[in-house]
Design an enzyme around this catalytic site. Structure first.
Site, PDB file in Angstrom:
ATOM      1  N   ALA A  55       0.806  -1.222   0.000  1.00  0.00           N
ATOM      2  CA  ALA A  55       0.000   0.000   0.000  1.00  0.00           C
ATOM      3  C   ALA A  55       0.840   1.274   0.000  1.00  0.00           C
ATOM      4  O   ALA A  55       0.290   2.371   0.169  1.00  0.00           O
ATOM      5  CB  ALA A  55      -0.923  -0.017   1.213  1.00  0.00           C
ATOM      6  N   ASN A  73       1.528  -3.510   7.991  1.00  0.00           N
ATOM      7  CA  ASN A  73       2.538  -4.340   7.320  1.00  0.00           C
ATOM      8  C   ASN A  73       3.514  -3.464   6.536  1.00  0.00           C
ATOM      9  O   ASN A  73       4.703  -3.783   6.432  1.00  0.00           O
ATOM     10  CB  ASN A  73       1.850  -5.307   6.349  1.00  0.00           C
ATOM     11  CG  ASN A  73       1.162  -6.445   7.069  1.00  0.00           C
ATOM     12  OD1 ASN A  73       1.788  -7.392   7.502  1.00  0.00           O
ATOM     13  ND2 ASN A  73      -0.159  -6.347   7.219  1.00  0.00           N
ATOM     14  N   HIS A  87      -0.748   7.054   3.608  1.00  0.00           N
ATOM     15  CA  HIS A  87       0.584   6.697   4.138  1.00  0.00           C
ATOM     16  C   HIS A  87       1.582   7.757   3.663  1.00  0.00           C
ATOM     17  O   HIS A  87       1.740   7.964   2.456  1.00  0.00           O
ATOM     18  CB  HIS A  87       1.029   5.336   3.611  1.00  0.00           C
ATOM     19  CG  HIS A  87       0.116   4.205   3.980  1.00  0.00           C
ATOM     20  ND1 HIS A  87       0.023   3.691   5.241  1.00  0.00           N
ATOM     21  CD2 HIS A  87      -0.766   3.495   3.230  1.00  0.00           C
ATOM     22  CE1 HIS A  87      -0.859   2.704   5.265  1.00  0.00           C
ATOM     23  NE2 HIS A  87      -1.355   2.565   4.056  1.00  0.00           N
TER      24      HIS A  87
END
Ligand SMILES: NC(=O)C1=CN([C@@H]2O[C@H](COP(=O)(O)OP(=O)(O)OC[C@H]3O[C@@H](n4cnc5c(N)ncnc54)[C@H](OP(=O)(O)O)[C@@H]3O)[C@@H](O)[C@H]2O)C=CC1
Ligand SMILES: O=C([O-])CC(=O)C(=O)O
EC number: 1.4.1.21
Length: 267
Positions: free
Chosen positions: A124, A190, A218
């Site tokens: 991601a 993760n 993110h």
């Protein structure tokens, strides 16, 4: 024909399968599936025609070119170890498991001895291509700031004692290192471990629960002797699993598709 076995028939496992079926991933077939959730396994088997396996042991004995782990951090050791021992490459989505240095080294050795590969997709986040090159200089600091809607973090927040209904404005729910982050948010962060592995430097992590957020954001910052990198991705979450960003699944699809490509772009 390239043959895939999938462990974990949830959002990512199903998405990869659909991209095999619609030809985005070419000349490939999902031939075996395993999930501890029987309903999800049967559904994916119906969609793909893949064999339902009774266990990871059963799945890795099939004639496969690649095993895809898309289950959970806790599943990684068994899936990766058994795949490599049975001479199969393995793609790991739940990269968080590799925060355990002993497991990382054990799997690395197994892969070397078997002449097989372990694939860790960017998932991601973005920027790993540059970070891997920066690592050849000197890395000074690695930071990940993740902001997710409250419902995406719900399970972990409940475990930490938060009453999620009381979160009415953005709250920093975690600040610490990658080792603690993945322990407390095993299904949400993760990416912090993937980032740390690419940089070979432990990331500092901040997680924000934002009741107004619609996207999984993110922000990656890496400071190195070669330069500074700042990457921000704002990911659409999966409807079936809001914890997971669509980009994570697209990244795995792209990785599998590229295995057959003659030209490799990016580091
Ligand atoms: N690297 C990255 O950037 C990202 C990684 N991830 C990780 O990828 C993995 C898959 O994500 P996603 O598809 O969204 O998750 P889902 O929850 O949608 O699907 C996971 C499936 O695997 C099953 N499962 C869990 N543990 C095991 C096990 N030990 N053996 C067999 N089956 C198991 C689950 O069953 P049940 O429903 O019964 O629990 C579920 O059916 C997760 O670990 C997630 O944290 C996600 C996003 C980004
Ligand atoms: O999908 C995401 O945004 C990131 C994620 O869940 C993880 O890294 O575990």
């Amino acid at each position: 024909m390239f043959k895939i076995g999938i462990v974990g028939c949830g959002a990512i496992g199903s998405f990869i399968s659909k991209k095999v079926l619609d030809g985005t991933i070419k000349n490939t077939k999902v031939v075996a599936v395993y999930d501890k959730n029987l309903d999800k396994m049967e559904e994916l088997s119906k969609l793909t025609g893949a064999k339902i396996c009774k266990s990871v042991d059963d799945l890795v004995k099939e004639d496969l070119d690649l095993v895809v782990e898309a289950a959970s951090v806790r599943a990684v050791e068994e899936v990766a170890e058994k795949s490599l021992t049975n001479k199969k490459d393995v793609l790991i989505m739940s990269v968080g498991a590799l925060v355990d240095k002993n497991l990382f080294l054990k799997l690395q050795n197994l892969a070397k001895n078997a002449g097989k590969k372990i694939y860790l997709p960017s998932g991601a986040i973005g920027g790993l291509d540059a970070i891997k090159a920066m690592r050849l200089g000197k890395i000074k600091e690695v930071i990940l700031k993740t902001t997710k809607p409250v419902n995406a973090l719900e399970d972990a927040l409940k475990n930490l004692g938060y009453n999620v209904k009381d979160i009415k404005e953005p709250v920093i729910v975690f600040e610490g290192d990658v080792f603690e982050a993945i322990k407390e948010f095993p299904a949400n962060i993760n990416v912090s471990v993937t980032l740390s592995i690419a940089a070979e430097f432990p990331a500092k992590v901040m997680i924000v629960a934002d009741p107004n957020a619609k996207l999984n954001k993110h922000e990656v910052i890496v400071k190195s002797s070669i330069g500074k990198l700042k990457v921000c991705v704002e990911n659409v979450p999966f409807e079936e699993n809001p914890r997971t960003s669509a980009l994570a699944a697209y990244s795995a699809v792209r990785l599998i598709r590229d295995l057959a490509e003659p030209i490799k772009v990016g580091t």
